[in-house]
Design a protein around this motif. Structure first.
Motif, PDB file in Angstrom:
ATOM      1  N   ALA A 176       6.337 -47.403  48.703  1.00  0.00           N
ATOM      2  CA  ALA A 176       5.878 -46.146  49.310  1.00  0.00           C
ATOM      3  C   ALA A 176       7.068 -45.302  49.754  1.00  0.00           C
ATOM      4  CB  ALA A 176       4.978 -46.442  50.495  1.00  0.00           C
ATOM      5  N   ILE A 177       6.907 -43.986  49.674  1.00  0.00           N
ATOM      6  CA  ILE A 177       7.974 -43.077  50.109  1.00  0.00           C
ATOM      7  C   ILE A 177       7.632 -42.399  51.426  1.00  0.00           C
ATOM      8  CG2 ILE A 177       8.825 -42.640  47.778  1.00  0.00           C
ATOM      9  CD1 ILE A 177       7.280 -39.951  47.853  1.00  0.00           C
ATOM     10  N   ASP A 178       6.528 -42.810  52.050  1.00  0.00           N
ATOM     11  CA  ASP A 178       6.045 -42.055  53.210  1.00  0.00           C
ATOM     12  C   ASP A 178       6.913 -42.202  54.453  1.00  0.00           C
ATOM     13  OD1 ASP A 178       3.260 -44.333  54.029  1.00  0.00           O
ATOM     14  OD2 ASP A 178       5.394 -44.680  53.650  1.00  0.00           O
ATOM     15  N   ARG A 179       7.896 -43.093  54.451  1.00  0.00           N
ATOM     16  CA  ARG A 179       8.790 -43.214  55.602  1.00  0.00           C
ATOM     17  C   ARG A 179      10.129 -42.508  55.378  1.00  0.00           C
ATOM     18  NH1 ARG A 179       9.621 -49.370  56.303  1.00  0.00           N
ATOM     19  NH2 ARG A 179       9.704 -49.196  54.032  1.00  0.00           N
ATOM     20  N   TYR A 180      10.241 -41.863  54.231  1.00  0.00           N
ATOM     21  CA  TYR A 180      11.537 -41.310  53.845  1.00  0.00           C
ATOM     22  C   TYR A 180      11.500 -39.801  53.632  1.00  0.00           C
ATOM     23  CZ  TYR A 180      12.815 -46.147  52.889  1.00  0.00           C
ATOM     24  OH  TYR A 180      13.072 -47.484  53.020  1.00  0.00           O
ATOM     25  N   ASN A 181      12.542 -39.136  54.112  1.00  0.00           N
ATOM     26  CA  ASN A 181      12.755 -37.757  53.680  1.00  0.00           C
ATOM     27  C   ASN A 181      13.031 -37.778  52.177  1.00  0.00           C
ATOM     28  OD1 ASN A 181      12.606 -37.236  56.389  1.00  0.00           O
ATOM     29  ND2 ASN A 181      14.576 -36.172  56.526  1.00  0.00           N
ATOM     30  N   MET A 182      12.600 -36.722  51.508  1.00  0.00           N
ATOM     31  CA  MET A 182      12.784 -36.599  50.074  1.00  0.00           C
ATOM     32  C   MET A 182      13.425 -35.257  49.762  1.00  0.00           C
ATOM     33  SD  MET A 182      11.523 -39.408  48.725  1.00  0.00           S
ATOM     34  CE  MET A 182      11.296 -38.974  46.990  1.00  0.00           C
TER      35      MET A 182
ATOM     36  N   GLY B 236       6.255 -34.536  56.219  1.00  0.00           N
ATOM     37  CA  GLY B 236       5.949 -33.263  55.572  1.00  0.00           C
ATOM     38  C   GLY B 236       5.939 -32.059  56.485  1.00  0.00           C
ATOM     39  N   SER B 237       6.256 -32.236  57.758  1.00  0.00           N
ATOM     40  CA  SER B 237       6.152 -31.118  58.700  1.00  0.00           C
ATOM     41  C   SER B 237       7.365 -30.213  58.702  1.00  0.00           C
ATOM     42  CB  SER B 237       5.918 -31.656  60.120  1.00  0.00           C
ATOM     43  OG  SER B 237       7.011 -32.461  60.525  1.00  0.00           O
ATOM     44  N   SER B 238       8.488 -30.690  58.203  1.00  0.00           N
ATOM     45  CA  SER B 238       9.719 -29.896  58.201  1.00  0.00           C
ATOM     46  C   SER B 238      10.287 -29.820  56.796  1.00  0.00           C
ATOM     47  CB  SER B 238      10.764 -30.513  59.130  1.00  0.00           C
ATOM     48  OG  SER B 238      10.303 -30.534  60.461  1.00  0.00           O
ATOM     49  N   THR B 239      10.851 -28.653  56.489  1.00  0.00           N
ATOM     50  CA  THR B 239      11.463 -28.447  55.186  1.00  0.00           C
ATOM     51  C   THR B 239      12.785 -27.712  55.345  1.00  0.00           C
ATOM     52  OG1 THR B 239      10.240 -26.383  54.882  1.00  0.00           O
ATOM     53  CG2 THR B 239       9.275 -28.374  53.934  1.00  0.00           C
ATOM     54  N   TYR B 240      13.597 -27.780  54.304  1.00  0.00           N
ATOM     55  CA  TYR B 240      14.904 -27.121  54.310  1.00  0.00           C
ATOM     56  C   TYR B 240      15.228 -26.716  52.887  1.00  0.00           C
ATOM     57  CZ  TYR B 240      19.872 -26.349  55.183  1.00  0.00           C
ATOM     58  OH  TYR B 240      21.124 -25.795  55.295  1.00  0.00           O
ATOM     59  N   TYR B 241      15.796 -25.498  52.723  1.00  0.00           N
ATOM     60  CA  TYR B 241      16.044 -24.979  51.387  1.00  0.00           C
ATOM     61  C   TYR B 241      17.470 -24.468  51.239  1.00  0.00           C
ATOM     62  CZ  TYR B 241      10.953 -24.943  51.040  1.00  0.00           C
ATOM     63  OH  TYR B 241       9.629 -25.315  51.020  1.00  0.00           O
ATOM     64  N   ALA B 242      17.961 -24.554  50.024  1.00  0.00           N
ATOM     65  CA  ALA B 242      19.207 -23.873  49.692  1.00  0.00           C
ATOM     66  C   ALA B 242      18.956 -22.375  49.736  1.00  0.00           C
ATOM     67  CB  ALA B 242      19.676 -24.296  48.308  1.00  0.00           C
ATOM     68  N   ASP B 243      19.961 -21.625  50.116  1.00  0.00           N
ATOM     69  CA  ASP B 243      19.804 -20.174  50.212  1.00  0.00           C
ATOM     70  C   ASP B 243      19.376 -19.569  48.877  1.00  0.00           C
ATOM     71  OD1 ASP B 243      22.580 -19.621  52.531  1.00  0.00           O
ATOM     72  OD2 ASP B 243      20.487 -20.184  52.874  1.00  0.00           O
ATOM     73  N   SER B 244      19.820 -20.154  47.791  1.00  0.00           N
ATOM     74  CA  SER B 244      19.543 -19.581  46.473  1.00  0.00           C
ATOM     75  C   SER B 244      18.073 -19.655  46.074  1.00  0.00           C
ATOM     76  CB  SER B 244      20.387 -20.299  45.416  1.00  0.00           C
ATOM     77  OG  SER B 244      20.109 -21.696  45.407  1.00  0.00           O
TER      78      SER B 244
ATOM     79  N   THR C 150       8.911 -23.832  47.026  1.00  0.00           N
ATOM     80  CA  THR C 150       8.240 -24.525  48.113  1.00  0.00           C
ATOM     81  C   THR C 150       8.180 -26.013  47.811  1.00  0.00           C
ATOM     82  OG1 THR C 150       6.860 -22.587  48.565  1.00  0.00           O
ATOM     83  CG2 THR C 150       6.155 -24.693  49.500  1.00  0.00           C
ATOM     84  N   ILE C 151       8.732 -26.805  48.714  1.00  0.00           N
ATOM     85  CA  ILE C 151       8.665 -28.256  48.569  1.00  0.00           C
ATOM     86  C   ILE C 151       7.489 -28.772  49.388  1.00  0.00           C
ATOM     87  CG2 ILE C 151      10.278 -28.658  50.484  1.00  0.00           C
ATOM     88  CD1 ILE C 151      11.358 -31.083  48.915  1.00  0.00           C
ATOM     89  N   SER C 152       6.795 -29.753  48.850  1.00  0.00           N
ATOM     90  CA  SER C 152       5.674 -30.352  49.563  1.00  0.00           C
ATOM     91  C   SER C 152       5.520 -31.803  49.119  1.00  0.00           C
ATOM     92  CB  SER C 152       4.375 -29.575  49.309  1.00  0.00           C
ATOM     93  OG  SER C 152       4.043 -29.600  47.930  1.00  0.00           O
ATOM     94  N   ARG C 153       4.666 -32.513  49.799  1.00  0.00           N
ATOM     95  CA  ARG C 153       4.452 -33.915  49.441  1.00  0.00           C
ATOM     96  C   ARG C 153       3.027 -34.319  49.781  1.00  0.00           C
ATOM     97  NH1 ARG C 153       8.840 -37.060  52.624  1.00  0.00           N
ATOM     98  NH2 ARG C 153       7.839 -38.867  51.628  1.00  0.00           N
ATOM     99  N   ASP C 154       2.548 -35.320  49.073  1.00  0.00           N
ATOM    100  CA  ASP C 154       1.252 -35.928  49.348  1.00  0.00           C
ATOM    101  C   ASP C 154       1.512 -37.422  49.468  1.00  0.00           C
ATOM    102  OD1 ASP C 154      -1.287 -37.057  49.336  1.00  0.00           O
ATOM    103  OD2 ASP C 154      -2.086 -35.608  47.913  1.00  0.00           O
ATOM    104  N   ASN C 155       1.638 -37.902  50.679  1.00  0.00           N
ATOM    105  CA  ASN C 155       1.990 -39.313  50.872  1.00  0.00           C
ATOM    106  C   ASN C 155       0.867 -40.251  50.425  1.00  0.00           C
ATOM    107  OD1 ASN C 155       4.588 -38.829  51.768  1.00  0.00           O
ATOM    108  ND2 ASN C 155       4.000 -38.811  53.933  1.00  0.00           N
ATOM    109  N   ALA C 156      -0.352 -39.772  50.475  1.00  0.00           N
ATOM    110  CA  ALA C 156      -1.466 -40.600  50.002  1.00  0.00           C
ATOM    111  C   ALA C 156      -1.345 -40.867  48.505  1.00  0.00           C
ATOM    112  CB  ALA C 156      -2.789 -39.928  50.312  1.00  0.00           C
ATOM    113  N   LYS C 157      -0.740 -39.915  47.791  1.00  0.00           N
ATOM    114  CA  LYS C 157      -0.541 -40.059  46.347  1.00  0.00           C
ATOM    115  C   LYS C 157       0.881 -40.510  46.005  1.00  0.00           C
ATOM    116  CE  LYS C 157      -4.011 -36.611  45.015  1.00  0.00           C
ATOM    117  NZ  LYS C 157      -4.255 -35.344  44.266  1.00  0.00           N
TER     118      LYS C 157
END
Length: 128
Positions: free
Chosen positions: A28-34, A55-63, A69-76
């Motif tokens: 499972a990846i649900d304990r890890y930032n991706m 999934g509550s926080s995100t960070y992007y390169a300026d470019s 948009t990054i997102s995740r579905d930990n159930a999947k």
């Protein structure tokens, strides 16, 4: 051991959109930032976006800020990258990666050395 498999890449015209997926298996990846990284021909691998383990926080390169948009579905056990308003300079192989420690919270690393598992990559080509 976790295996990461990206999909969703392809050829798109400038201004178009794509959604990349990264399916994890084996653990499972649900304990890890991706994160998503990309590498264009002749260039170094560069950071694109990251998301916290919940999934509550995100960070992007300026470019890519405001376009991707990054997102995740930990159930999947799946990570996503929605890419809008694509530009020719977004052409690259896109990789998903798992942070090398769990529960990192809102600490986002842009260094590839802090990610320990990687997918094989998916090609995104944007034509002008």
């Amino acid at each position: 051991q976790v295996q990461l498999v990206e999909s969703g890449g392809g050829l798109v015209q400038a201004g178009g959109s794509l959604r990349l997926s990264c399916a994890a298996s084996g653990s499972a990846i649900d304990r890890y930032n991706m994160a998503w990284f990309r590498q264009a021909p002749g260039k170094e691998r560069e950071f694109v976006a990251a998301i916290s383990w919940g999934g509550s926080s995100t960070y992007y390169a300026d470019s890519v800020k405001g376009r991707f948009t990054i997102s995740r579905d930990n159930a999947k056990n799946t990570l996503y990258l929605r890419m809008n308003s694509l530009k020719p300079e977004d052409t690259a192989v896109y990789y998903c990666a798992r942070k090398n420690e769990h529960y990192s919270g809102s600490y986002f690393s842009t260094s590839s050395t802090e990610y320990d598992y990687w997918g094989q990559g998916t090609q995104v080509t944007v034509s002008s």
